[in-house]
Structures are given as structure tokens and as C-alpha cells.
Design a protein around this motif. Structure first.
Motif, PDB file in Angstrom:
ATOM      1  N   TRP A 102      77.921 -45.097  12.155  1.00 46.07           N
ATOM      2  CA  TRP A 102      78.568 -43.845  11.761  1.00 46.07           C
ATOM      3  C   TRP A 102      78.811 -42.924  12.944  1.00 46.07           C
ATOM      4  N   TYR A 103      77.892 -42.926  13.949  1.00 42.80           N
ATOM      5  CA  TYR A 103      78.005 -42.013  15.087  1.00 42.80           C
ATOM      6  C   TYR A 103      79.020 -42.534  16.091  1.00 42.80           C
ATOM      7  N   LYS A 104      79.889 -41.675  16.543  1.00 40.80           N
ATOM      8  CA  LYS A 104      80.915 -42.031  17.520  1.00 40.80           C
ATOM      9  C   LYS A 104      80.593 -41.515  18.925  1.00 40.80           C
ATOM     10  N   ARG A 105      79.703 -40.533  19.008  1.00 38.03           N
ATOM     11  CA  ARG A 105      79.369 -39.956  20.309  1.00 38.03           C
ATOM     12  C   ARG A 105      77.873 -39.649  20.363  1.00 38.03           C
ATOM     13  N   PRO A 106      77.092 -40.416  21.131  1.00 36.32           N
ATOM     14  CA  PRO A 106      75.659 -40.110  21.275  1.00 36.32           C
ATOM     15  C   PRO A 106      75.467 -38.724  21.886  1.00 36.32           C
ATOM     16  N   ALA A 107      74.437 -38.018  21.422  1.00 36.48           N
ATOM     17  CA  ALA A 107      74.226 -36.628  21.857  1.00 36.48           C
ATOM     18  C   ALA A 107      73.663 -36.527  23.267  1.00 36.48           C
ATOM     19  N   GLY A 108      72.804 -37.462  23.649  1.00 35.58           N
ATOM     20  CA  GLY A 108      72.196 -37.387  24.971  1.00 35.58           C
ATOM     21  C   GLY A 108      71.164 -36.286  25.111  1.00 35.58           C
ATOM     22  N   HIS A 109      70.695 -35.768  23.993  1.00 30.44           N
ATOM     23  CA  HIS A 109      69.724 -34.668  24.019  1.00 30.44           C
ATOM     24  C   HIS A 109      69.065 -34.594  22.651  1.00 30.44           C
ATOM     25  N   ILE A 110      67.817 -34.138  22.646  1.00 23.69           N
ATOM     26  CA  ILE A 110      67.150 -33.891  21.368  1.00 23.69           C
ATOM     27  C   ILE A 110      66.175 -32.733  21.521  1.00 23.69           C
ATOM     28  N   ASP A 111      66.083 -31.947  20.482  1.00 19.53           N
ATOM     29  CA  ASP A 111      65.152 -30.828  20.455  1.00 19.53           C
ATOM     30  C   ASP A 111      63.788 -31.338  19.994  1.00 19.53           C
ATOM     31  N   LEU A 112      62.747 -30.777  20.565  1.00 16.48           N
ATOM     32  CA  LEU A 112      61.390 -31.190  20.225  1.00 16.48           C
ATOM     33  C   LEU A 112      61.169 -31.192  18.714  1.00 16.48           C
ATOM     34  N   CYS A 113      61.604 -30.142  18.049  1.00 13.23           N
ATOM     35  CA  CYS A 113      61.323 -30.000  16.628  1.00 13.23           C
ATOM     36  C   CYS A 113      62.233 -30.835  15.742  1.00 13.23           C
ATOM     37  N   ASN A 114      63.176 -31.549  16.340  1.00 15.64           N
ATOM     38  CA  ASN A 114      64.014 -32.458  15.573  1.00 15.64           C
ATOM     39  C   ASN A 114      63.467 -33.881  15.563  1.00 15.64           C
ATOM     40  N   ILE A 115      62.306 -34.070  16.141  1.00 17.48           N
ATOM     41  CA  ILE A 115      61.678 -35.393  16.157  1.00 17.48           C
ATOM     42  C   ILE A 115      60.576 -35.415  15.108  1.00 17.48           C
ATOM     43  N   SER A 116      60.806 -36.128  14.042  1.00 21.38           N
ATOM     44  CA  SER A 116      59.775 -36.276  13.016  1.00 21.38           C
ATOM     45  C   SER A 116      58.884 -37.458  13.369  1.00 21.38           C
ATOM     46  N   ILE A 117      57.606 -37.331  13.063  1.00 20.78           N
ATOM     47  CA  ILE A 117      56.640 -38.399  13.360  1.00 20.78           C
ATOM     48  C   ILE A 117      56.425 -39.207  12.093  1.00 20.78           C
ATOM     49  N   PRO A 118      56.815 -40.479  12.084  1.00 22.41           N
ATOM     50  CA  PRO A 118      56.726 -41.287  10.862  1.00 22.41           C
ATOM     51  C   PRO A 118      55.295 -41.484  10.388  1.00 22.41           C
ATOM     52  N   THR A 119      55.151 -41.607   9.091  1.00 25.75           N
ATOM     53  CA  THR A 119      53.879 -41.971   8.469  1.00 25.75           C
ATOM     54  C   THR A 119      54.117 -43.187   7.580  1.00 25.75           C
TER      55      THR A 119
END
Length: 307
Positions: free
Chosen positions: A281-298
Motif C-alpha cells: 500500500w505504501y508508495k513512499r517510505p517515510a525514513g523517520h519515526i517518532d518515539l511514541c509511534n513505536i508500539s511494543i508488541p505483546t
């Protein structure tokens, strides 16, 4: 043979007998594919002595405490939970796009429930020394700290110049409410971030842990209509059945829950899979991520897991 054709013929002779097309390059694994291929060693089981069970009519909320960052507060919270301080109290505040808060609902000036054996005075624990902390930094810049990453499974930040580290106010972070004075918290009033990450609160209030399961039971609560989202009538408050330490709960009644470790190559790959989305679905990788946008799986450990 014309000389102009000679280089072309030589190049053709040296060329490989096949052509690799761009669409034949290995496709990066999705987050789910990475997790499906994880090993038992990539996961950790929550420590019952540092896990709270908040029991509501809607079900259980599991909170992991952070004694490495707020040892005094966590010690008090353990005592309060062990002695049943919050049992029968209520969630008294739900402020839109901000926090859900619980504790003694008594109005200012009214008698409040005794803290029992817990301490009435605690130091502010806004940050700690970064030395000795197993900190895994993200590659991207952050607007709130010189470095951000994860430490012991918690979103965190640090300043290499000052040598200090602290927890970040990401979604699901649990903090201890205070008055104006920095050391005015006793750990009895707790809140959970349920909106846009209010990172301006970092290093201004003591964070004591984070919700690892059941966050949806808090985020859907009706918003309070009073100032700061407080419920104006007692009937609006959300009853708390109990808040217990997992260590005080019979093993058969504990939540079978594991959290993905944040200090492994697998977690680095999971972060990259979210940082640069390469799903169809994604056409352009962001190349960046915010700390709080990373969820830790359980996960619930599989039956054949030896961990």
C-alpha cells in the motif's frame, strides 16, 4: 568490423546471462512476518513484583512498573496495591486527548483515605543517571531530547551531555499526579496518557510505568465534562474493583502475557519495518519515526514455549 562496434560486443560478451529485475529484489518482511518468525528468546515475561492489575467492570488493565526509573514511587505503589488502597475507588477524570486519572475521589479539604504503610513523602523522580542504563537509541532526531530510544522495554530519552535519562510521555505511559511542588506526589494519584503524546510533561512529573495490555478499556471511557476532564457527579465515575500486584494474585489467575524485548536485533528490525513502511500500500517510505509511534508488541506465549 567497424571499430565503433567493438566495445559494444565486448560488453555484451561480459554481461551475465540473466537480468535481475527490480521487482525480483527480496521484499522486506512486514512487522507481522518478523513477529511470526520470532524466537522465545525475543520475548520476556512480566515480573509479577512489578506488574499491576487494574480491574474494571470491563476487564483487566495490565501495567508494568518501572523501578529502574522511579524506585521510590514504585515502592510506594507496591505497598498501596498490596494493602488494597485503591480497591473500591474510582477513575475520576477522563480528559479528551490527554489523560485518564484515578485515586481518592474526595474533594479538596475533605478527609482522604489513609495511605496505610506507604510513605507520605517521596522525592521527585523526574530523571535518573544514564550510566548503567541499557539504552537503545533510535536513529532519528527528536524535538524533546538529544536522544530517544528504549530502555528495559520503556520509551525513554537521554542527554549524553548531562548524563541523565528519563521516561517519555508516550501513549499508555503511567504517571504519578502531583501538586505544584516537585516532590508533592505520593503515588496514590495515577494517570495514563490516552491521547497525543504530551512530551512537554517529560522531566516535569514522575512516570512510573506503562500500560502493556487493556489500554482500550481506558481510552474509550466517557470524557469528563468538568474542568480538566473531571467527572462532575459521583455517578459518572468509573468504579475500580481492585488494583493488585500480580505477585499477590494466584498464579492461575495471572495474565499469561509476554512483551517483546527492546534490546534485540529482532526489535531493531521491527522498528525499521515501521520506520520505512514497504507494504504494497505504501508508495513512499517515510525514513523517520517518532518515539511514541513505536508500539511494543505483546503476546500470549504459545503452548510449546519454554520461556
Amino acid at each position: 568490423m567497424r571499430p565503433a562496434l567493438l566495445p559494444l560486443l565486448v560488453a555484451a560478451a561480459l554481461a551475465p546471462a540473466f537480468t535481475v529485475h527490480a521487482d525480483e529484489a527480496p521484499r522486506p518482511k512486514t512487522t507481522q512476518e518478523l513477529l511470526d518468525a520470532s524466537l522465545a528468546s525475543d520475548w520476556r515475561t512480566l515480573d509479577p513484583a512489578s506488574t499491576l492489575y487494574l480491574e474494571l467492570d470491563s476487564g483487566r488493565v495490565v501495567i508494568e512498573l518501572a523501578p529502574d526509573f522511579a524506585p521510590e514511587h514504585v515502592g510506594n505503589i507496591r505497598t498501596l496495591a498490596h494493602e488494597g488502597y485503591w480497591n473500591g475507588m474510582s477513575i475520576n477524570r477522563s480528559q479528551d486527548n490527554f489523560v485518564v486519572q484515578w485515586g481518592d475521589p474526595a474533594e479538596e479539604g475533605q478527609p482522604r483515605k489513609s495511605l496505610g504503610s506507604a510513605k507520605a513523602k517521596l522525592p521527585a523522580e523526574f530523571e535518573r543517571k544514564a550510566e548503567g542504563l541499557d539504552f537503545h537509541a533510535l536513529p532519528d532526531k527528536d524535538g524533546w531530547a538529544p536522544q530517544v530510544g528504549f530502555a528495559g522495554g520503556f520509551p525513554a530519552a537521554r542527554d549524553p551531555q548531562s548524563g541523565e535519562a528519563w521516561l517519555a510521555h508516550c501513549y499508555g505511559a503511567v504517571g504519578a499526579g502531583r501538586d505544584v511542588a516537585a516532590d508533592s506526589s505520593d503515588g496514590s494519584e495515577l494517570y495514563v496518557v490516552d491521547g497525543q503524546s504530551p512530551r512537554q510533561l517529560d522531566r516535569n512529573i514522575t512516570l512510573v510505568g506503562r500500560v502493556v495490555d487493556g489500554m482500550e478499556r481506558l481510552s474509550v471511557l466517557p470524557r469528563g465534562t468538568g474542568p480538566l476532564g473531571f467527572y462532575e457527579e459521583a455517578a459518572q465515575r468509573v468504579p475500580i474493583k481492585s488494583i493488585r500486584l500480580a505477585a499477590d494474585v494466584p498464579e492461575a489467575e495471572r495474565s499469561r502475557l509476554q512483551v517483546l524485548r527492546t534490546d534485540t536485533p529482532l526489535f531493531d528490525a521491527v522498528v525499521e519495518s515501521r520506520r520505512n513502511r514497504r507494504d504494497d500500500w505504501y508508495k513512499r517510505p517515510a525514513g523517520h519515526i517518532d518515539l511514541c509511534n513505536i508500539s511494543i508488541p505483546t503476546r500470549v506465549p504459545p503452548a510449546d514455549s519454554d520461556s
